[in-house]
Scaffold this motif. Structure first.
Motif, PDB file in Angstrom:
ATOM      1  N   LEU A  24     -47.336 -36.721  34.597  1.00 59.17           N
ATOM      2  CA  LEU A  24     -47.272 -37.797  35.580  1.00 59.17           C
ATOM      3  C   LEU A  24     -47.500 -37.248  36.985  1.00 59.17           C
ATOM      4  N   HIS A  25     -48.113 -38.064  37.835  1.00 58.19           N
ATOM      5  CA  HIS A  25     -48.212 -37.706  39.245  1.00 58.19           C
ATOM      6  C   HIS A  25     -46.803 -37.675  39.837  1.00 58.19           C
ATOM      7  N   ASP A  26     -46.630 -36.893  40.885  1.00 56.45           N
ATOM      8  CA  ASP A  26     -45.296 -36.738  41.474  1.00 56.45           C
ATOM      9  C   ASP A  26     -44.698 -38.072  41.903  1.00 56.45           C
ATOM     10  N   SER A  27     -45.521 -38.931  42.536  1.00 56.16           N
ATOM     11  CA  SER A  27     -45.002 -40.218  43.011  1.00 56.16           C
ATOM     12  C   SER A  27     -44.586 -41.109  41.842  1.00 56.16           C
ATOM     13  N   VAL A  28     -45.365 -41.044  40.745  1.00 51.79           N
ATOM     14  CA  VAL A  28     -45.032 -41.838  39.561  1.00 51.79           C
ATOM     15  C   VAL A  28     -43.759 -41.309  38.921  1.00 51.79           C
ATOM     16  N   ARG A  29     -43.622 -39.979  38.891  1.00 46.56           N
ATOM     17  CA  ARG A  29     -42.419 -39.373  38.320  1.00 46.56           C
ATOM     18  C   ARG A  29     -41.177 -39.809  39.105  1.00 46.56           C
TER      19      ARG A  29
END
Length: 294
Positions: A22-27
């Motif tokens: 996952l992308h950091d923002s999504v995580r």
């Protein structure tokens, strides 16, 4: 994606979807309890049909719950339930339409549109479902009513079903309504016709509460039960009883006048009342008594 099967029988039990990169923002979003709760509620709403048909869905181990959709109904208060079949280029589209009232909630009021069980439009209060929007011109045939919180009880549900999904009125991403499809234009007209008497009833309910001491409409609403739409009988027009006409008893007349706010405040204190309406009633009664008017 992993398919789970029974140990001995080999019968497929379901599908597990696991995303690891996952992308950091999504995580960060998925790590937020508020986001998880909102996602759970959105999935629950979007998959109500599947859940009611006993499909078991979990999100991070939390099961989604089926919440049957219902409308207030009784022997005297009857919601709309219409079933139609439409032939679209040698395919058949089945339509079920429900319209009526529920508990007042502006955030939930409006139309809900489903295609093959998938919710594609939620609590819509726009011209897409026949409401009039400010700033938009409406033709005589398309003259809807602009949403107002007096209509917070309104609920409408439309279900489109077809074996040929290309004939359903959803957009290419299957996330919204394609208003230009012939099938939707036909059904939208039925939606407006079904909605109109419901809104008329809600206007009367509001007027009764604000302008009279009568409780005719409110009593019928309070006696109605929230009934699952699957249990409703066919009803082409929203039905409710009008108040009985009493020719011997004239209808009350409303008297309205304006006075200085400070004066009104002092009169309220003197009379021991809290509302402007009570001030008007008490002063009127005082005048009738003092002038000995029978």
């Amino acid at each position: 994606m992993e398919k789970r099967t029974g140990i001995d029988s080999g019968v497929e039990l379901g599908t597990t979807i696991e995303v690891t990169e996952l992308h950091d923002s999504v995580r960060e979003d998925f790590g937020s309890p508020k986001f998880q709760k909102r996602l759970l509620l959105e999935l629950q709403l979007a998959q109500q049909n599947a859940l009611q048909n006993k499909l078991h869905i979990t999100l991070n181990g939390t099961a989604l719950n089926a919440q049957p959709i219902g409308l207030l109904a009784s022997k005297s208060l009857k919601p709309v339930f219409i079933e139609e079949e439409f032939e679209v280029n040698n395919s058949v589209v089945f339509v079920k339409l429900y319209a009526g009232i529920a508990m007042p909630d502006p955030a939930k009021a409006g139309w809900y549109v489903y295609c093959n069980g998938r919710l594609i439009l939620e609590a819509d209060q726009t011209n897409v479902t026949g409401w009039r929007e400010s700033g938009l011109e409406s033709s005589e045939k398309d003259a809807g009513v602009q949403y107002h919180n007096d209509f917070a009880r309104f609920r409408g549900y439309v279900y489109f079903e077809s074996a040929d999904t290309s004939k359903l009125p959803w957009n290419t991403t299957k996330t919204g309504v394609d208003v230009d499809t012939p099938i939707y234009r036909k059904v939208r007209g039925i939606m407006i016709s079904a909605m109109t008497p419901v809104l008329g009833f809600l206007r009367k309910l509001t007027k009764e509460a604000r302008e009279t001491d009568e409780t005719h409409f409110e009593e019928h609403v309070s006696r109605a039960n929230l009934t699952a739409i699957s249990e409703l009988s066919t009803q082409t027009v929203f039905s409710y009883p009008e108040p009985p006409q009493d020719d011997k008893k004239p209808k009350p007349t409303m008297i309205s006048f304006k006075r200085d706010p400070e004066e009104v405040k002092r009169v309220k204190e003197h009379l021991g009342v809290r509302t402007n309406r009570e001030v008007g009633e008490k002063t009127y009664e005082y005048y009738m008594t003092m002038e000995e008017i029978q």
